[in-house]
Design an enzyme around this catalytic site. Structure first.
Site, PDB file in Angstrom:
ATOM      1  N   SER A   1       1.562   2.890 -10.861  1.00  0.00           N
ATOM      2  CA  SER A   1       0.752   2.419  -9.756  1.00  0.00           C
ATOM      3  C   SER A   1       1.145   3.049  -8.537  1.00  0.00           C
ATOM      4  O   SER A   1       2.372   3.397  -8.261  1.00  0.00           O
ATOM      5  CB  SER A   1       0.975   0.830  -9.733  1.00  0.00           C
ATOM      6  OG  SER A   1       0.462   0.285  -8.434  1.00  0.00           O
TER       7      SER A   1
ATOM      8  N   TYR B   1       6.922  -5.916  -9.280  1.00  0.00           N
ATOM      9  CA  TYR B   1       5.937  -5.011  -9.813  1.00  0.00           C
ATOM     10  C   TYR B   1       6.448  -3.573  -9.272  1.00  0.00           C
ATOM     11  O   TYR B   1       6.330  -2.458  -9.982  1.00  0.00           O
ATOM     12  CB  TYR B   1       4.660  -5.493  -9.330  1.00  0.00           C
ATOM     13  CG  TYR B   1       3.662  -4.430  -9.773  1.00  0.00           C
ATOM     14  CD1 TYR B   1       3.247  -4.665 -11.402  1.00  0.00           C
ATOM     15  CD2 TYR B   1       2.872  -3.599  -8.886  1.00  0.00           C
ATOM     16  CE1 TYR B   1       2.031  -3.927 -11.703  1.00  0.00           C
ATOM     17  CE2 TYR B   1       1.877  -2.718  -9.671  1.00  0.00           C
ATOM     18  CZ  TYR B   1       1.572  -2.866 -10.621  1.00  0.00           C
ATOM     19  OH  TYR B   1       0.443  -2.021 -11.410  1.00  0.00           O
TER      20      TYR B   1
ATOM     21  N   VAL C   1       9.072  -2.209  -7.718  1.00  0.00           N
ATOM     22  CA  VAL C   1      10.404  -1.593  -8.044  1.00  0.00           C
ATOM     23  C   VAL C   1      10.224  -1.236  -9.720  1.00  0.00           C
ATOM     24  O   VAL C   1      10.787  -0.047 -10.221  1.00  0.00           O
ATOM     25  CB  VAL C   1      11.650  -2.416  -8.083  1.00  0.00           C
ATOM     26  CG1 VAL C   1      12.657  -2.035  -8.705  1.00  0.00           C
ATOM     27  CG2 VAL C   1      11.662  -2.918  -6.635  1.00  0.00           C
TER      28      VAL C   1
END
Length: 228
Positions: A135, A152, A154
């Site tokens: 992402s 999310y 990290v």
């Protein structure tokens, strides 16, 4: 056994994973979609003409059992798409984050992909392809100055580093390992307003089906490099 290339897509009973599996099937790839729930995996596979397996990427025993099934049924692997993930913790900030949630995100988004790679890479043929669905939230460049979703973000940044390490170690086997950001997609996690699922999945399939001169150790969106 099959003469067609064999692909595994984790977390593929819905959303991006299911669409990636559908597009691979359409390209003539023998595709195995996996999910934690046997009934959902079976139903999804029947919809698109794929095979299916049951895998909880956070559980060593589950992954090992799947590896044995895959070895016995196909004997080899050509494409691995590590799509299983989640824990988009939009309501958290890093200062006060619930570390239990952070641990869950790391267990699936990072260690899940790592665990699957460790189990399945011994089966992968020379010249295979590994795609880690990442992402832009895990990009230092794209998220500079942005708060929110610490677990999310990290976990996806760590997945990107795993991508680089695997690419370096597997280069001698001509296995290309890349991270792909599908963009903001209108899935259960992404919510309304995102791009069509097929568009996000297409970038993953692009990386999964790259030819002999494939780049490796890169981070891509829609077939174009993006900054780490």
């Amino acid at each position: 056994m099959t003469e067609r290339p064999v692909a595994v897509v984790t977390g593929a009973n819905r959303g991006i994973g299911l669409e990636v599996a559908r597009q691979l099937v359409a390209r003539g790839v023998e595709t195995v979609l996996t999910a934690r729930d046997p009934a959902r995996a079976r139903a999804a596979a029947e919809r698109i003409g794929a095979a299916h397996g049951v895998v909880d990427v956070a559980d060593d025993g589950s992954v090992d059992r799947f590896q044995g099934w895959l070895r016995d049924r196909y004997g080899t692997l050509h494409v691995l798409v590590n799509n299983a993930g989640g824990h988009y913790d939009a309501g958290q900030d890093a200062v006060s984050a619930d570390l239990a949630v952070v641990g869950e995100a790391l267990a699936v988004n990072l260690l899940g992909a790592w665990r699957v790679c460790r189990a399945l890479l011994p089966l992968m043929a020379e010249g295979g392809r590994v795609v880690n669905v990442s992402s832009g939230a895990g990009s230092f460049a794209e998220t500079a100055g942005a708060a929110g979703t610490p677990a999310y973000a990290v976990s996806k940044a760590a997945l990107n580093m795993l991508t680089v390490k695997l690419a370096a170690e597997l280069r001698h086997r001509r296995i290309a390992v890349n991270a792909v950001c599908p963009g903001w997609v209108a899935t259960d996690m992404g919510g309304a307003g995102g791009r069509p699922v097929a568009d996000g999945a297409a970038g993953v399939v692009w990386a999964a089906t790259l030819g002999p001169d494939a780049p490796t150790g890169g981070f891509f969106r829609d077939g174009h490099p993006i900054p780490w």
